[in-house]
Design a protein around this motif. Structure first.
Motif, PDB file in Angstrom:
ATOM      1  N   ALA A  54       0.853  -1.194   0.000  1.00 37.87           N
ATOM      2  CA  ALA A  54       0.000   0.000   0.000  1.00 37.87           C
ATOM      3  C   ALA A  54       0.883   1.235   0.000  1.00 37.87           C
ATOM      4  CB  ALA A  54      -0.891  -0.017   1.231  1.00 37.87           C
ATOM      5  N   ARG A  55       0.495   2.163  -0.837  1.00 30.74           N
ATOM      6  CA  ARG A  55       1.289   3.381  -0.873  1.00 30.74           C
ATOM      7  C   ARG A  55       0.599   4.455  -0.048  1.00 30.74           C
ATOM      8  NH1 ARG A  55       3.034   5.532  -6.297  1.00 30.74           N
ATOM      9  NH2 ARG A  55       0.797   5.689  -6.627  1.00 30.74           N
ATOM     10  N   THR A  56       1.381   5.153   0.726  1.00 31.16           N
ATOM     11  CA  THR A  56       0.800   6.240   1.510  1.00 31.16           C
ATOM     12  C   THR A  56       0.627   7.445   0.606  1.00 31.16           C
ATOM     13  OG1 THR A  56       2.974   6.958   2.137  1.00 31.16           O
ATOM     14  CG2 THR A  56       1.855   5.484   3.652  1.00 31.16           C
ATOM     15  N   LEU A  57      -0.087   8.440   1.114  1.00 34.05           N
ATOM     16  CA  LEU A  57      -0.281   9.662   0.343  1.00 34.05           C
ATOM     17  C   LEU A  57       1.055  10.331   0.060  1.00 34.05           C
ATOM     18  CD1 LEU A  57      -3.390  11.190   2.073  1.00 34.05           C
ATOM     19  CD2 LEU A  57      -3.255  10.119  -0.157  1.00 34.05           C
ATOM     20  N   ARG A  58       1.941  10.242   1.031  1.00 29.03           N
ATOM     21  CA  ARG A  58       3.250  10.860   0.848  1.00 29.03           C
ATOM     22  C   ARG A  58       3.967  10.244  -0.331  1.00 29.03           C
ATOM     23  NH1 ARG A  58       7.480   7.821   1.507  1.00 29.03           N
ATOM     24  NH2 ARG A  58       6.938   7.210   3.609  1.00 29.03           N
ATOM     25  N   ASP A  59       3.868   8.902  -0.425  1.00 27.28           N
ATOM     26  CA  ASP A  59       4.475   8.215  -1.564  1.00 27.28           C
ATOM     27  C   ASP A  59       3.892   8.713  -2.871  1.00 27.28           C
ATOM     28  OD1 ASP A  59       6.406   6.554  -0.702  1.00 27.28           O
ATOM     29  OD2 ASP A  59       5.016   4.968  -0.087  1.00 27.28           O
ATOM     30  N   LYS A  60       2.576   8.834  -2.866  1.00 31.73           N
ATOM     31  CA  LYS A  60       1.906   9.248  -4.093  1.00 31.73           C
ATOM     32  C   LYS A  60       2.289  10.662  -4.471  1.00 31.73           C
ATOM     33  CE  LYS A  60      -2.161   6.359  -3.775  1.00 31.73           C
ATOM     34  NZ  LYS A  60      -3.602   6.378  -3.516  1.00 31.73           N
ATOM     35  N   LEU A  61       2.389  11.503  -3.465  1.00 32.50           N
ATOM     36  CA  LEU A  61       2.742  12.893  -3.762  1.00 32.50           C
ATOM     37  C   LEU A  61       4.141  12.962  -4.351  1.00 32.50           C
ATOM     38  CD1 LEU A  61       2.177  15.922  -3.567  1.00 32.50           C
ATOM     39  CD2 LEU A  61       3.186  15.885  -1.313  1.00 32.50           C
ATOM     40  N   LEU A  62       5.058  12.264  -3.726  1.00 33.86           N
ATOM     41  CA  LEU A  62       6.445  12.374  -4.179  1.00 33.86           C
ATOM     42  C   LEU A  62       6.665  11.651  -5.501  1.00 33.86           C
ATOM     43  CD1 LEU A  62       8.473  12.165  -0.884  1.00 33.86           C
ATOM     44  CD2 LEU A  62       7.722  14.144  -2.160  1.00 33.86           C
TER      45      LEU A  62
END
Lengths: 683, 406
Positions: free
Chosen positions: A121-129
């Motif tokens: 699962a990707r966190t929002l932070r991952d998605k943002l970066l």
């Protein structure tokens, strides 16, 4: 969508107009102007995916509550117990996980695979970066006529999306603020994130996964970077931030019309900016603001400013820069108290009679700085509500084109309108001496700080008279603080300097401050001496380490020799060195001047007499006389560097000459010249 | 390739070296006490550590202050591209505060591709400058102000220096102010408020020592062995040059020349003439070239002027001298004419000139500045009645009269 507004708004606004809010509770989250939020990138972005609040461990793939440590390189999270070898506590400073370390060494790395059936699962932070999401800064929130909530956001961008790309010094969690704005529906907000400036970021430990660091602004039009301005004085504003908060929320209670005005203003601004793109405006003609300053940013952020590990000496130098205002003024407490008592007394007085205060002292003793410090303190008191608001006008006499211009500057500062100085004088007269006021704004007491007051002296002294006369008028509500310098020798420089630095030997500081106190008592000079001394020491150390092996650590203290060199450089006129190294004929010329002085006892001599003396000296010492014209040139050369004072060379033999330095200096410089030993006879 | 061709190439090469300060000052800049490395350290540390600074470069004219500064600036521009803005001002052009600030605004606009308005007022420009300094500081850009003829900026109220130096200590900017002056007391000229804000870093530029001159001569005049010039020619050229440099007579010429003024620029001017005198036929430098250069550069203008005078003009000069010897301190053309008559009476010659002819000769002397009016007043008076004085001294006059005619 269950939404409720917190700020009490009336229903009458539900017509056509937008309604602005400070704070809105939307979809369960509370959003306020000034917050940072994640924003969906596409409408169809699989928003149904459950968003993990907590990050999963890279080894065991469970979120769990156990303490996790984050790798500074890949940002992956690890349970302390899952590591090999397991850690007991979160390590201080930077920490890099085993996988990244191995990758850096060039080995092939097999990351642990997630158990079958479970996606990572990707966190929002991952998605943002990885640029699957956006982040924005909320500028304003409003409700449209059709009851939908919108906000105006300022976008953040990730380093990869800038023209320069990710640079080696970029941190993993670094974002740039852009100058790109957009109106976005509240619908697309996912949740809060926290963008901090570097100071806050460095302090942040446990704030969770959604923190980011932002130091620079990115201009999307010119593709350039610029530091965010408020970072520099961030620490000063940090103290009264909660006071600001009070002010903001109290503003909610104000009438709605106020906010409508705000909206109108915004519209006007937009129009203006559009106009400026059509016809480019000149940068330096200021009609309210300068145009085109956004072009200045750098194309790339230079590496040295980010990963520069400062040595002790460099820190000391930075602390000694004059632009750095110290947090406290150790030896000016008494004066500051007096000033603030004066100002407070003047403002808080119910009638608010006008008053004048005159502060004097030699340059660099902290006059302006004390007053400004007092005013800063008072401002925070005004914000806290304990003192009535006032307006503060700061004028510097040396920065005015002419003394009369002060009226114009004052009037502009008070009202924002630009008029000619005569008109301004008329209007100011009306306001201060006749008590004519148009608006409640004008009713505030006004504090006028005039720096370098002595420059306002005109022939008939009308400017000074007017300014000092206004406060005596019954309804003026004007307080004038004048600053100027006269002879007044302060001492006690020592505490102020040592409060800034710790890379100096104790006696070295004392030496520097005593020296300055003995000569001029100027704190700026004392600071400059210390900075120069640090510079000299730094220079020697750097040269040493570039020539030989790196110098032994810990020897980076500024000693007496460096301070002495700095003092020497500042106070010593370089004439002796110049006299020693000047040409042979110049030396003979100077010696002849001294000889002439001793012979006649007169300071002034003419070129004709001097040339005769030179030719006598030359013939009696078997030296070829160079001729009058060459001798004249030599004299003019000496005159140029003001070793002697002389009339223009066109006067030739009638030219008058005079030594600019004591004859003893000349004797001292030339006595032991190896080139012409016989010169000593004439000195 | 003929020898003339080679010699011409060598001449061009050396002359181009003499004209490029980079070539002259580069070899002197290595050591750690050279002004080059000190200056570079100060400026680059204010780039690296983002602080403000102000420096004064002092030294006699022709000692290479601006040359070293330009060398440092060009090196730094190469080292840190895009981060340095250089604003150049000259005291002879911009000593007036208003025009100086306008020029600063103009150059800032040029550097950053902004539109510049000529109409902006003093206030506008000074606030624009401060805003620019702040913005440049935020963008990690350094602004370097070079103020040539710094002493001329220190006239009047010194508004420019005050606003520059005051901006540098209030705004978080990174700016360096470099003042260049030949007046050793330049920092004493500053008004006390300005002086308090000045950083007081001083670099002193001194003329080169004897050893430095020797090294410089070798560095400039010897030909490189690995260029387009034929190798054997260059070798022979250098060999001859070495013998000249070692020659005692050559050393005498150089020391005789440098006696009056030993700065680098002065030396370069001499070498340029010497190189231009080089005979292309023989293709090599000779001692005669240097001798000729010395005699052509060491002129005595006043002496030659006296030698060129006509007999009547000399008569007038001698008469004036006689009047001055008799301590008659104020005299004019009429009294000179009286003296002329008495001289002529006691030593009668065939040529006695009328008064109007003498007046013409008198005017010539005035134009050549061998004599001058004692004061600037009395422009309305005709020349005959204004008081005059000899500009040349008796010794010079005597020297002039020794010419072969008499």
């Amino acid at each position: 969508m269950a939404s409720k507004k917190k700020a009490a708004k009336t229903d009458k606004m539900s017509g056509k107009k937008r309604v602005y809010y400070k704070k809105v509770v939307y979809d369960g989250g509370e959003f306020e102007v000034g917050d940072d939020v994640y924003v969906k990138r596409r409408e169809d972005a699989n928003s149904d995916d459950e968003i993990p609040e907590l990050e999963e461990c890279r080894v065991c793939f469970k979120a769990g509550k156990a303490v996790m440590v984050e790798c500074d390189d890949c940002l992956g999270g690890f349970h302390l117990k899952c590591l090999k070898p397991p850690l007991k506590v979160v390590p201080e400073g930077d920490w890099i996980c085993g996988f990244c370390e191995a990758r850096k060494l060039g080995r092939e790395v097999q990351l642990p695979r997630p158990p079958p059936g479970k996606k990572l699962a990707r966190t929002l932070r991952d998605k943002l970066l990885s640029s699957d999401l956006w982040a924005a800064h909320i500028e304003s929130i409003w409700k449209e006529a059709d009851d939908s909530y919108w906000f105006r956001g300022q976008w953040y961008t990730i380093p990869e999306e800038t023209s320069a790309g990710r640079q080696p010094h970029n941190l993993r969690r670094e974002l740039y603020q852009t100058n790109d704005f957009a109106d976005i529906e509240m619908e697309s907000i996912i949740r809060h994130c926290y963008v901090m400036n570097p100071k806050e970021y460095a302090k942040a430990h446990d704030e969770g996964d959604d923190i980011f660091m932002c130091e620079y602004e990115y201009d999307i039009q010119w593709h350039s970077f610029k530091r965010l301005a408020d970072i520099d004085n961030g620490d000063e504003e940090g103290d009264d931030s909660d006071i600001d908060e009070d002010w903001k929320s109290s503003k909610d209670a104000e009438s709605d019309t106020d906010e409508d005005v705000e909206y109108e203003e915004e519209k006007v601004k937009n129009l203006q900016s559009r106009a400026s793109s059509a016809h480019e405006l000149a940068a330096n003609s200021r009609k309210g603001k300068f145009f085109g300053l956004q072009k200045i940013g750098t194309k790339r952020i230079p590496e040295h400013v980010r990963c520069h590990k400062q040595t002790e000496l460099e820190k000391a130098k930075a602390a000694l820069v004059l632009a750095k205002l110290p947090k406290s003024l150790p030896c000016r407490n008494k004066e500051m108290e007096e000033i603030s008592a004066f100002v407070k007394g003047a403002i808080c007085d119910n009638q608010c009679l006008g008053r004048c205060l005159y502060i004097h002292g030699v340059p660099g003793t902290g006059k302006t700085m004390s007053v400004l410090a007092v005013m800063r303190n008072l401002k925070s008191e005004v914000d806290a509500g304990s003192i009535r608001p006032y307006c503060f006008v700061d004028v510097n006499g040396l920065k005015l084109a002419s003394p009369e211009n002060i009226y114009r500057v004052i009037y502009e500062a008070l009202t924002g309108h630009r008029v000619s100085w005569k008109k301004a004088l008329h209007l100011l007269n009306e306001r201060f001496s006749e008590g004519k006021r148009n608006g409640k704004e004008d009713d505030r007491p006004c504090i006028l700080l005039i720096d370098e007051l002595d420059l306002l002296v005109t022939r008939n002294q009308s400017v000074l008279y007017n300014i000092l006369d206004w406060p005596t008028k019954p309804h003026s509500k004007l307080i004038v603080i004048g600053i100027a310098n006269t002879m007044d020798l302060p001492e006690k420089l020592l505490p102020r300097i040592s409060s800034r630095i710790d890379a100096f030997e104790k006696q070295a500081i004392e030496f520097a401050s005593r020296k300055v106190a003995a000569i001029s008592g100027d704190a700026r000079r004392a600071l400059e001496i210390c900075r120069r001394a640090a510079e000299i020491a730094d220079y020697h150390i750097k040269k040493l380490s570039s020539n030989h092996n790196p110098a032994p650590e810990g020897k980076g203290l500024v000693g007496m020799s460096a301070v002495e060199a700095a003092i020497h450089e500042m106070f010593q006129a370089p004439h002796i060195q110049v006299m020693r190294s000047c040409s042979k004929l110049s030396k003979i010329f100077l010696a002849a001047m001294v000889y002439e002085l001793y012979k006649t006892g007169m300071a002034e001599t003419s070129f004709e007499k001097l040339a005769m003396t030179v030719s006598c000296i030359c013939t009696s010492n078997a030296e070829a006389f160079p001729g009058w014209d060459i001798l004249l040139k030599v004299g003019c050369m000496l005159g140029e560097s003001r070793i002697i004072l002389c009339e223009p060379g066109a006067r030739h033999s009638l030219q008058k000459l005079q030594l600019n330095f004591p004859s003893d200096d000349v004797s001292f410089a030339l006595k032991d010249s190896k080139e012409i030993p016989w010169l000593a006879k004439y000195l | 390739m003929g020898i003339e061709n080679l010699a011409e190439k060598a001449q061009i090469l050396i002359r181009s070296r003499l004209c490029s300060p980079n070539f002259i000052f580069k070899p002197l800049s290595d050591s750690s006490d050279s002004n080059y490395s000190k200056l570079k350290f100060i400026i680059s540390s204010s780039i690296m550590e983002a602080c403000n600074n102000s420096i004064l470069l002092l030294g006699p004219r022709g000692s290479g202050k601006v040359a070293v500064l330009e060398l440092v600036l060009s090196d730094l521009l190469e080292e840190y591209p895009d981060t340095i803005t250089v604003i150049r001002l000259n005291g002879l052009l911009h000593s007036e505060d208003n025009s100086a600030l306008k020029e600063i605004a103009r150059q800032l606009c040029m550097e950053h591709h902004l539109l510049f308005s000529k109409m902006a007022s003093f206030d506008d420009n000074s606030q624009f400058m401060i805003a620019m300094l702040r913005e440049c500081g935020l963008a990690h850009k350094t602004v370097i102000f070079t103020l040539d003829e710094f002493d001329l900026f220190a006239q009047g109220k010194q508004r420019l220096l005050y606003s520059l130096l005051d901006a540098m200590q209030t705004v978080t900017s990174q700016a360096v102010v470099v003042g260049v002056s030949c007046r050793l007391d330049a920092d004493q000229l500053l008004e006390k408020r300005v002086r308090s804000r000045f950083s007081h870093r001083k670099l002193l530029f001194l003329p080169p020592s004897k050893e430095d001159v020797q090294r410089l001569l070798e560095h400039i005049l010897s030909l490189p062995m690995d260029s387009s010039l034929a190798c054997d020619y260059a070798a022979e050229f250098n060999e001859k040059l070495q013998s000249i440099l070692a020659d005692k007579r050559f050393k005498e010429i150089i020391s005789n020349y440098l006696n009056s003024n030993s700065t680098t620029n002065h030396l370069l001017r001499f070498l340029f003439i010497a190189i231009s005198n080089m005979e292309l036929k023989s293709g090599f430098l000779s001692l005669e070239n240097f001798k000729a250069a010395l005699s052509s550069i060491q002129r005595h203008p006043k002496q030659e002027c006296i030698k060129d005078c006509s007999i009547l003009e000399l008569y007038i000069l001698v008469c004036m001298k006689r009047l001055e010897v008799r301590e008659q301190n104020s005299y004019n053309f009429s009294s000179v004419m009286k003296e002329y008559k008495s001289v002529h009476d006691s030593f009668p010659t065939s040529d006695y000139y009328a008064q109007n002819v003498c007046l013409r000769a008198f005017e010539h002397l005035l134009q050549r500045e061998l004599i001058c009016f004692t004061d600037n007043r009395g422009h309305s008076q005709s020349i005959e009645f204004r008081q005059v004085k000899l500009v040349v001294s008796y010794a010079e006059l005597q020297e002039g009269l020794k010419s072969p005619f008499f």
